[in-house]
Design an enzyme around this catalytic site. Sequence first.
Site, short mmCIF file in Angstrom:
data_model
loop_
_atom_site.label_atom_id
_atom_site.label_comp_id
_atom_site.label_asym_id
_atom_site.label_seq_id
_atom_site.Cartn_x
_atom_site.Cartn_y
_atom_site.Cartn_z
N GLU A 109 0.84 -1.20 0.00
CA GLU A 109 0.00 0.00 0.00
C GLU A 109 0.87 1.24 0.00
O GLU A 109 1.86 1.30 0.73
CB GLU A 109 -0.87 0.09 1.26
CG GLU A 109 -2.00 -0.86 1.40
CD GLU A 109 -2.78 -0.59 2.70
OE1 GLU A 109 -2.67 0.54 3.24
OE2 GLU A 109 -3.48 -1.50 3.17
N GLU B 271 -13.21 5.00 1.09
CA GLU B 271 -13.91 4.14 2.04
C GLU B 271 -14.72 5.03 2.98
O GLU B 271 -14.24 5.42 4.05
CB GLU B 271 -12.90 3.29 2.81
CG GLU B 271 -12.07 2.38 1.92
CD GLU B 271 -11.02 1.60 2.68
OE1 GLU B 271 -11.18 0.37 2.83
OE2 GLU B 271 -10.04 2.22 3.12
N LYS C 232 -15.09 4.21 6.82
CA LYS C 232 -13.90 3.93 7.61
C LYS C 232 -13.77 4.93 8.75
O LYS C 232 -13.94 6.14 8.55
CB LYS C 232 -12.66 4.00 6.71
CG LYS C 232 -11.40 3.44 7.34
CD LYS C 232 -10.27 3.39 6.31
CE LYS C 232 -9.02 2.75 6.89
NZ LYS C 232 -7.93 2.68 5.88
N GLU D 179 -8.62 9.27 6.14
CA GLU D 179 -8.76 7.82 6.02
C GLU D 179 -9.85 7.43 5.03
O GLU D 179 -9.85 6.34 4.50
CB GLU D 179 -9.05 7.20 7.38
CG GLU D 179 -7.89 7.23 8.35
CD GLU D 179 -6.75 6.35 7.91
OE1 GLU D 179 -7.01 5.25 7.36
OE2 GLU D 179 -5.58 6.74 8.10
#
Length: 341
Positions: A152, A206, A209, A215
């Site tokens: 990642e 996302e 999240k 994030e």
Amino acid sequence: MISVGNEVISSGDEALILQLLPAMRNVQKALDSVSLRGKIKVTTVHAMALLAESGPPSSGSFDPRLVDTLQQLLAFNKDNESPFAINPYPFFAYQTDPTPETLAFCLFQPNSGRVDLGSGKLYKNMFDAQVDAVHAALSHMGFEDIEIVIAETGWPSSGDSNEVGASVENAMAYNRNLIAHLRSLVGTPLMPGKSVDTFIFALYNEDLKPGPASERAFGLYKTDLTMAYDVGLLKSNTSGQMNPPVTPKTQWCVPKVGVSEAQLQANIDYICGSKIVDCGAIEAGGACYEPNTIISHAAFVMNLYFQEAGRNPWNCDFSQTAIVTSQNPSYNTCVYPNGST
């Protein structure tokens, strides 16, 4: 490649950590039973938090409290020729030192670089520094031959008010420049000539999240399936072939008026040091050596980089020291390439 868990060692969950290696062995055993040994690699993904020391890169070392666990995991990697997967994020490094120079260092943009006094190597970007810190840590444990894979890495396109640098412009710059850096096959200072296999995080935002707003904003696409920004990857046409984005043919990249010689020299050093382009034309005897001035040499190599890197607007940024023009800057025998040449 199969990853058994994600950042388990850094989770602090002792029960889960104890089950990690047995789980990896079970998956490997299952692959062996169907003759897939060596064809599919088994590993686990680690956070950069495993490192107790990462700067300078040559001093990279793992947290002493984790060495015993890592010793067994790395022995598994070595025995099965599987990679050590890591999640480096220059964005988080920038959060600890939010200066313009550090931002340029993190975004692969022109900067003065950082010398590792331990190895004598010059680093021009944070990604290479983080990867080499992991390589040094592996070497210090006697596992320098284990391949490193980036499971990642990415940059958020938005964040909370206190998350400096989280923006569409920076996310675009990081991912596009990362791709160009990997495609150049320059490698890192400690592992030259090798492009580390890298996965960009993430395809989609996302939205559920937890944690800081950043994030939920690492995706190349939004949750409604529209593009968050164009990372510049090739797109397929109706025939299935891959074509780059279409851009006007008569474009050149030149320095903005008023940019200092120090900034232009930094651009020259970055471009010629990257080895993405051949800077021979501005060397003594080259077609564009005269006039022997920083602004003339910078203009030629900045345009050369712009043309080679894809001729997208972000390829003519150089920390906002350049501009795209339709006026041909060529002179005498010094021919500035463009999309039609």
